[in-house]
Design a protein around this motif. Structure first.
Motif, PDB file in Angstrom:
ATOM      1  N   THR A 304       0.924  -1.013   0.101  1.00 59.03           N
ATOM      2  CA  THR A 304      -0.014   0.101   0.059  1.00 59.03           C
ATOM      3  C   THR A 304       0.956   1.156   0.102  1.00 59.03           C
ATOM      4  N   THR A 305       1.877   1.147   0.954  1.00 59.68           N
ATOM      5  CA  THR A 305       2.904   2.260   0.843  1.00 59.68           C
ATOM      6  C   THR A 305       3.494   2.457  -0.735  1.00 59.68           C
ATOM      7  N   ALA A 306       4.105   1.425  -1.127  1.00 64.30           N
ATOM      8  CA  ALA A 306       4.787   1.563  -2.497  1.00 64.30           C
ATOM      9  C   ALA A 306       3.651   1.980  -3.394  1.00 64.30           C
ATOM     10  N   LEU A 307       2.704   1.558  -3.359  1.00 70.20           N
ATOM     11  CA  LEU A 307       1.644   1.996  -4.361  1.00 70.20           C
ATOM     12  C   LEU A 307       1.247   3.665  -4.286  1.00 70.20           C
ATOM     13  N   GLY A 313      -0.046   6.994  -7.692  1.00 70.64           N
ATOM     14  CA  GLY A 313      -0.390   6.827  -6.336  1.00 70.64           C
ATOM     15  C   GLY A 313      -2.003   7.225  -6.157  1.00 70.64           C
ATOM     16  N   ASN A 314      -2.378   8.266  -6.816  1.00 68.28           N
ATOM     17  CA  ASN A 314      -3.710   8.673  -6.618  1.00 68.28           C
ATOM     18  C   ASN A 314      -4.532   7.799  -7.171  1.00 68.28           C
ATOM     19  N   ASP A 315      -4.609   6.872  -8.133  1.00 70.58           N
ATOM     20  CA  ASP A 315      -5.529   6.030  -8.933  1.00 70.58           C
ATOM     21  C   ASP A 315      -5.239   4.757  -8.555  1.00 70.58           C
ATOM     22  N   LEU A 316      -4.500   4.223  -7.747  1.00 68.11           N
ATOM     23  CA  LEU A 316      -4.364   2.652  -7.572  1.00 68.11           C
ATOM     24  C   LEU A 316      -4.598   2.512  -6.088  1.00 68.11           C
ATOM     25  N   THR A 317      -5.171   1.199  -5.842  1.00 70.26           N
ATOM     26  CA  THR A 317      -5.530   0.769  -4.442  1.00 70.26           C
ATOM     27  C   THR A 317      -5.101  -0.660  -4.393  1.00 70.26           C
ATOM     28  N   MET A 318      -4.805  -1.221  -3.382  1.00 74.29           N
ATOM     29  CA  MET A 318      -4.647  -2.801  -3.271  1.00 74.29           C
ATOM     30  C   MET A 318      -5.728  -3.439  -3.933  1.00 74.29           C
ATOM     31  N   GLU A 319      -6.795  -3.209  -3.716  1.00 70.65           N
ATOM     32  CA  GLU A 319      -8.153  -3.959  -4.309  1.00 70.65           C
ATOM     33  C   GLU A 319      -7.822  -4.048  -5.858  1.00 70.65           C
ATOM     34  N   MET A 320      -7.603  -3.016  -6.370  1.00 67.10           N
ATOM     35  CA  MET A 320      -7.507  -2.843  -7.940  1.00 67.10           C
ATOM     36  C   MET A 320      -6.685  -3.508  -8.230  1.00 67.10           C
ATOM     37  N   CYS A 321      -5.448  -3.792  -7.453  1.00 68.37           N
ATOM     38  CA  CYS A 321      -4.194  -4.769  -8.034  1.00 68.37           C
ATOM     39  C   CYS A 321      -4.345  -6.139  -7.873  1.00 68.37           C
ATOM     40  N   ARG A 322      -5.604  -6.613  -7.338  1.00 72.59           N
ATOM     41  CA  ARG A 322      -5.704  -7.860  -7.262  1.00 72.59           C
ATOM     42  C   ARG A 322      -6.141  -8.497  -8.349  1.00 72.59           C
ATOM     43  N   GLY A 323      -5.551  -9.949  -8.194  1.00 75.25           N
ATOM     44  CA  GLY A 323      -5.868 -10.807  -9.471  1.00 75.25           C
ATOM     45  C   GLY A 323      -4.746 -11.123 -10.310  1.00 75.25           C
ATOM     46  N   VAL A 328      -5.678  -8.066 -14.349  1.00 76.45           N
ATOM     47  CA  VAL A 328      -5.320  -6.783 -14.040  1.00 76.45           C
ATOM     48  C   VAL A 328      -4.690  -5.753 -15.199  1.00 76.45           C
ATOM     49  N   ILE A 329      -3.975  -6.264 -16.162  1.00 77.03           N
ATOM     50  CA  ILE A 329      -3.785  -5.647 -17.328  1.00 77.03           C
ATOM     51  C   ILE A 329      -5.335  -5.270 -18.011  1.00 77.03           C
ATOM     52  N   ALA A 330      -6.256  -6.307 -18.032  1.00 76.58           N
ATOM     53  CA  ALA A 330      -7.566  -6.039 -18.747  1.00 76.58           C
ATOM     54  C   ALA A 330      -8.438  -4.756 -18.134  1.00 76.58           C
ATOM     55  N   ALA A 331      -8.060  -4.963 -16.709  1.00 73.48           N
ATOM     56  CA  ALA A 331      -9.059  -4.030 -16.001  1.00 73.48           C
ATOM     57  C   ALA A 331      -8.121  -2.520 -15.928  1.00 73.48           C
ATOM     58  N   LEU A 332      -6.768  -2.466 -15.890  1.00 70.63           N
ATOM     59  CA  LEU A 332      -6.024  -1.207 -15.646  1.00 70.63           C
ATOM     60  C   LEU A 332      -5.452  -0.693 -16.694  1.00 70.63           C
ATOM     61  N   GLY A 333      -5.074  -1.482 -17.643  1.00 68.39           N
ATOM     62  CA  GLY A 333      -3.899  -1.203 -18.802  1.00 68.39           C
ATOM     63  C   GLY A 333      -2.678  -1.568 -18.314  1.00 68.39           C
ATOM     64  N   GLN A 334      -1.596  -1.605 -19.253  1.00 67.08           N
ATOM     65  CA  GLN A 334      -0.264  -2.128 -18.939  1.00 67.08           C
ATOM     66  C   GLN A 334       0.509  -1.292 -18.295  1.00 67.08           C
ATOM     67  N   ALA A 335       0.369  -0.089 -18.244  1.00 64.08           N
ATOM     68  CA  ALA A 335       1.312   0.690 -17.406  1.00 64.08           C
ATOM     69  C   ALA A 335       0.900   0.732 -16.002  1.00 64.08           C
ATOM     70  N   LYS A 336      -0.314   0.892 -15.607  1.00 64.25           N
ATOM     71  CA  LYS A 336      -0.887   0.683 -14.280  1.00 64.25           C
ATOM     72  C   LYS A 336      -0.943  -0.847 -13.760  1.00 64.25           C
ATOM     73  N   ALA A 337      -1.046  -1.894 -14.475  1.00 70.05           N
ATOM     74  CA  ALA A 337      -0.641  -3.171 -14.301  1.00 70.05           C
ATOM     75  C   ALA A 337       0.725  -3.373 -13.695  1.00 70.05           C
ATOM     76  N   ASP A 338       1.601  -2.717 -14.623  1.00 71.74           N
ATOM     77  CA  ASP A 338       3.054  -2.746 -14.191  1.00 71.74           C
ATOM     78  C   ASP A 338       3.382  -2.250 -12.832  1.00 71.74           C
ATOM     79  N   ALA A 339       2.765  -0.980 -12.611  1.00 73.91           N
ATOM     80  CA  ALA A 339       2.783  -0.443 -11.122  1.00 73.91           C
ATOM     81  C   ALA A 339       2.570  -1.169 -10.217  1.00 73.91           C
TER      82      ALA A 339
END
Length: 382
Positions: A304-307, A313-323, A328-339
């Motif tokens: 959570t701290t690293a995100l 940082g303002n767009d992502l949460t732990m819940e969004m990164c699960r899966g 995750v790529i399908a839901a957020l796109g490649q750049a955010k998934a890499d983050a």
């Protein structure tokens, strides 16, 4: 007879897992596996102590303890491929049925020696003790409780880290589960087995002149493995990570035979099996029960701290990164998934590194045990 019954029970229940027709049936069979496994180590320690004199028990118990790490090696080397070639049901059957045969062979071929057979002639003989009597006896043995405390801390770290090693290498280095299992888990398991046996062998050789070797060898090993684990779970160099973790595993598992040797060494002849059972109850409660949970909770905090510190940082949460990665790529796109992957790798790595520092405490406890070990031992190592 108890050991044979345990082997037959857990092997039979393992095989039955392969034919379970419902969740309840699978749960019952898995409970049966646990009950069977619980019947092995306490009497095994007792019978090993009856077969081997005090100075040789560290080597014998170190060899016995190799079964834990070699079991993990075989599980990674064969369990996955069998399940992939056939199915998880066939894997349970293939692994369970031979164990039933081994249990029957053990029953027919291994003879139980008289209680205290290999003890020195001056070893005190104690009548059969109940659980309460054993606890009262052990309450006066500071070395027993120091050993339990150290072994519990090591189990906490060991079970916590082993449950998250594969996810860490997936996230930090892009390895697949199969690649990690064959290229890393198998060699690390073999290194751990070597560490358990070599520490027992070393203890037997050194105990003539250094009777406290059974305590200070694991103490030094645990302290020395800390910087190696810190490097292994932080470096971007995959080859360096492999080699430092390989050496770290040898040093880490130097404690495995020692925990059993000290435990039954300070107990009277009649209470060895119960003493080991008490130790394992505490160690497994803390290690199995809390280790993975603790590493996971810390990982969530650091992730959570690293995100929050990332460019998203303002767009992502732990819940969004699960899966899964694809999800995750399908839901957020490649750049955010890499983050997400980078943050989870960093968070998990920090959790493992901080948890690993407990090895320093465990090692110090083993060194502290040297102060009371000789007065607590029933039969001297030297």
């Amino acid at each position: 007879q108890i050991i044979s019954a345990g082997i037959i029970l857990w092997s039979g229940m393992t095989a039955l897992c392969g034919v379970a027709g419902s969740f309840i049936a699978l749960l019952v069979f898995r409970i049966g596996v646990g009950i069977g496994e619980a019947a092995l180590t306490p009497p095994a320690n007792s019978i090993i102590a009856d077969y081997y004199p005090p100075r040789s028990r560290a080597r014998a118990l170190g060899f016995y303890a190799m079964g834990i790490t070699l079991g993990g090696v075989l599980a990674n080397a064969f369990g996955g491929p069998i399940a992939e070639m056939f199915s998880w049901r066939q894997a349970f059957l293939v692994l369970g049925i031979p164990g039933v045969i081994v249990g029957v062979v053990f029953l027919l071929t291994v003879k139980e020696p008289p209680r205290g057979y290999a003890d020195p002639p001056d070893t005190p003989i104690v009548d059969k003790l109940g659980v309460g009597d054993t606890i009262r006896e052990l309450s006066a043995k500071r070395s027993f409780w120091l050993n339990v405390a150290a072994a519990s801390l090591v189990a906490y770290v060991g079970y916590g880290v082993s449950n998250f090693q594969a996810p860490y290498f997936q996230r930090a280095h892009g390895l697949s589960v199969a690649e990690f299992a064959i290229q890393y888990a198998v060699p690390l398991g073999l290194a751990a087995s070597f560490g358990a046996f070599s520490a027992g062998y070393l203890t037997e050789r050194l105990s003539i002149k250094h009777p406290n070797a059974i305590a200070w060898i694991p103490g030094i090993g645990l302290i020395a493995c800390v910087p190696l684990y810190l490097i292994g779970f932080s470096t971007d160099n995959l080859s360096l990570a492999f080699w430092v973790l390989l050496v770290g595993a040898v040093l880490h598992y130097s404690y495995l035979g020692a925990q059993y040797t000290i435990c039954q060494g300070v107990a009277s002849t009649a209470s060895r099996a119960t003493a080991v059972a008490v130790m394992l109850f505490i160690v497994n409660l803390i290690g199995y029960g809390l280790g993975p949970l603790g590493v996971g909770l810390l990982s969530d905090v650091f992730t959570t701290t690293a995100l929050a510190a990332s460019s998203y940082g303002n767009d992502l949460t732990m819940e969004m990164c699960r899966g899964t990665g694809a999800e995750v790529i399908a839901a957020l796109g490649q750049a955010k998934a890499d983050a997400c992957i980078a943050a989870s790798a960093e968070g998990l790595g920090q959790s493992i590194r901080i948890t690993g520092l407990l090895f320093l405490v465990a090692g110090a406890i083993y060194l502290w045990t040297c102060r009371t070990l000789q007065q607590d031992l029933v039969a001297k190592m030297s």
